[in-house]
Design a protein around this motif. Structure first.
Motif, short mmCIF file in Angstrom:
data_model
loop_
_atom_site.label_atom_id
_atom_site.label_comp_id
_atom_site.label_asym_id
_atom_site.label_seq_id
_atom_site.Cartn_x
_atom_site.Cartn_y
_atom_site.Cartn_z
N VAL A 1 -4.64 3.41 -6.21
CA VAL A 1 -4.65 4.07 -4.90
C VAL A 1 -6.09 4.26 -4.41
O VAL A 1 -6.36 4.10 -3.22
N THR B 1 1.23 4.03 -3.05
CA THR B 1 0.94 5.44 -2.73
C THR B 1 2.13 6.32 -3.09
O THR B 1 1.95 7.40 -3.66
N SER C 1 -0.82 6.06 5.27
CA SER C 1 -0.43 4.65 5.27
C SER C 1 -1.18 3.93 6.37
O SER C 1 -1.79 4.54 7.25
N ALA C 2 -1.14 2.63 6.35
CA ALA C 2 -1.84 1.82 7.36
C ALA C 2 -1.25 2.10 8.74
O ALA C 2 -1.97 2.14 9.73
N LEU D 1 -7.05 0.94 -2.96
CA LEU D 1 -6.33 0.63 -1.71
C LEU D 1 -6.77 1.52 -0.55
O LEU D 1 -6.85 1.06 0.58
N HIS D 2 -7.03 2.79 -0.83
CA HIS D 2 -7.41 3.72 0.23
C HIS D 2 -8.92 3.92 0.35
O HIS D 2 -9.38 4.74 1.13
N ARG D 3 -9.67 3.19 -0.48
CA ARG D 3 -11.13 3.22 -0.45
C ARG D 3 -11.69 4.63 -0.65
O ARG D 3 -12.52 5.12 0.12
N ARG E 1 0.82 -1.21 0.00
CA ARG E 1 0.00 0.00 0.00
C ARG E 1 0.86 1.26 0.00
O ARG E 1 0.58 2.20 -0.74
N GLU E 2 1.90 1.27 0.82
CA GLU E 2 2.78 2.43 0.89
C GLU E 2 3.55 2.63 -0.41
O GLU E 2 3.74 3.76 -0.86
#
Length: 112
Positions: free
Chosen positions: A61, A6, A100-101, A64-66, A2-3
């Motif tokens: 993205v 991004t 990020s998470a 992933l970030h909804r 994810r990072e």
């Protein structure tokens, strides 16, 4: 993952804006007094590739970030006007849409 995606999105947003500047400069030379098409021939395909890469990364993205459909649509539309990808990236960062998470977990932890 994810990072990394991004970070690639941020790099693509910046690179797309820079390629816009280069393409605009090439167009100024092409249609100006020198009448040289080399700038457009070089920077046109580069900008086109970065335009497509930005679009693909927006979709990745967003998933992933909804992001909402509206936010995703605005991000895609920002690829069209010159330098709007920079504006969108900064706006998304300020709104927390690119967190990020790890950052999300830290903020959710109560203090005290």
């Amino acid at each position: 993952m994810r990072e990394k995606v991004t970070r690639l999105f941020v790099v693509a947003a910046i690179a797309e804006a820079i390629s816009w500047a280069a393409l605009l400069a090439g167009m100024a030379v092409k249609y100006g007094p020198p009448a040289n098409e080399l700038g457009v021939q070089v920077f046109g395909p580069i900008h086109g590739g970065l335009f497509v890469a930005y679009g693909v990364l927006v979709l990745a993205v967003a998933r992933l970030h909804r992001w909402s459909l509206l936010t995703t649509g605005v991000a895609l539309a920002c690829a069209v006007p010159p330098f709007a990808t920079l504006v969108f990236e900064r706006w998304a960062r300020r709104r927390g849409l690119l967190r990020s998470a790890r950052e999300s977990v830290r903020e959710a932890t109560p203090v005290g």
